[in-house]
Design a protein around this motif. Sequence first.
Motif, short mmCIF file in Angstrom:
data_model
loop_
_atom_site.label_atom_id
_atom_site.label_comp_id
_atom_site.label_asym_id
_atom_site.label_seq_id
_atom_site.Cartn_x
_atom_site.Cartn_y
_atom_site.Cartn_z
N ASN A 105 0.84 -1.19 0.00
CA ASN A 105 0.00 0.00 0.00
C ASN A 105 0.87 1.25 0.00
N GLU A 106 0.62 2.14 -0.95
CA GLU A 106 1.45 3.33 -1.09
C GLU A 106 1.47 4.19 0.18
N GLY A 127 -4.25 -13.21 8.49
CA GLY A 127 -2.99 -13.91 8.23
C GLY A 127 -2.38 -13.61 6.88
N VAL A 128 -2.52 -12.35 6.43
CA VAL A 128 -1.97 -11.97 5.13
C VAL A 128 -0.88 -10.92 5.28
N TYR A 129 -0.03 -10.84 4.28
CA TYR A 129 1.08 -9.88 4.25
C TYR A 129 0.56 -8.50 3.88
N VAL A 130 1.00 -7.49 4.64
CA VAL A 130 0.69 -6.09 4.32
C VAL A 130 1.94 -5.26 4.60
N ALA A 131 2.25 -4.34 3.70
CA ALA A 131 3.39 -3.45 3.92
C ALA A 131 3.12 -2.09 3.30
N GLU A 132 3.75 -1.08 3.88
CA GLU A 132 3.70 0.27 3.32
C GLU A 132 4.76 0.40 2.25
N ALA A 133 4.40 1.00 1.13
CA ALA A 133 5.32 1.15 0.01
C ALA A 133 6.19 2.40 0.20
N MET A 134 7.00 2.40 1.26
CA MET A 134 7.95 3.49 1.47
C MET A 134 9.24 3.11 0.73
N TRP A 135 9.24 3.36 -0.58
CA TRP A 135 10.32 2.90 -1.46
C TRP A 135 11.67 3.45 -1.07
N LEU A 136 11.69 4.63 -0.43
CA LEU A 136 12.96 5.24 -0.03
C LEU A 136 13.78 4.30 0.84
N ARG A 137 13.15 3.61 1.77
CA ARG A 137 13.86 2.77 2.72
C ARG A 137 14.50 1.54 2.07
N HIS A 138 14.03 1.16 0.90
CA HIS A 138 14.54 -0.04 0.23
C HIS A 138 15.73 0.25 -0.70
#
Length: 360
Positions: A105-106, A127-138
């Motif tokens: 999620n953006e 029981g599902v995967y969720v993540a914030e799309a903070m592309w800077l950290r990657h």
Amino acid sequence: MAATPSVRWGILGTGFISSWFVEDLVLERPNAKVKHIIQSIATSGFEKGQRFAAQFCPQQSPTIYRDYQKLFNDLDVDIVYIGVPHAFHKRYCLAAIDAGKAVLNEKPFTLNAKEAREIFEAASKKGVYVAEAMWLRHRPLVLKLRELIHQEQIIGDPFRTFSDFGLDIDIASLPPSSRYRDPGLGAGSLLDVGIYSLTWAILTLDPHSPSGSEIPRVLASQSFSEGVEVTSSTVLHYASTGRQGIATSTTNINRGPNVIARVDGSDGYIEIEGLGGSMPLSFSLYKKPATESEKNYIMVEKYDFSSDPGKGFIHEADNTALDFLAGAKESSIMPWAETTRVMELMDEIRRQGGTHYPVD
């Protein structure tokens, strides 16, 4: 050799952020970690979706949906990428989770921390995967920068960071329904670009982020035009070390490619250069002069990451896909607790500055 694993993406929204993301996913890359398949695209119009696919992933043949729920129910979709305006993140995250889909999620993840906690609670139950799309950290640039600052202590003790991100948007000329002008849609510089300024301060001053991170004290002020926040200035004070981050954002000016952040240390400083707070390209290391007779700091080395593929989204896409394939439920780079913590910081900045959203 083992075959390259693949994941199938459902893309929600066809705005510019989704176009950048999809363009990066389909890049031809030697030694790619993951093969990314654009399985489905959901948007407001069928022809709009067709044009999007033809322009940004022409070698693939995604299914086009006008009904977002059909994308969530598509059994051939592994991960849903949500690239719609901020105010709709909670609604579509919950719908995707309810359908059992993994979600990227953006940013900003939601409009406030309360909404973020609701999503993570739903994801935990399902029981599902969720993540914030903070592309800077990657980005590899960020990983190298943090290694040099926190592990090698290349500038000694980092005690202060300045970071800024600006856009040039004429708020008064926009219709009230614009996402840049409507508080109901999360309008304001803070959530749009100020989140990057805050992230630079956290990344460079907090060696423990994203786990076990100290909650800094917040001192903030905001200015408004047409009832919308257009400038935010924040001081983050880390009581345990005395470190301070000065994070600013505005929609009144875009200074173009420049120094987007500076990290001051006891033995030198680092300037981070790029196209904007979300798109760093390089950073330069400056060290104290060797003798008292020398007055100016000396640039020792420049670390150039401008050859990074595409716009830089591929790193978060790869990491998300590998997390999903490994059965993880959270990102180790941007776990739920860190997303919530940043949302709480922005809630406090808005409280002090006077920005209120209807969902608050």
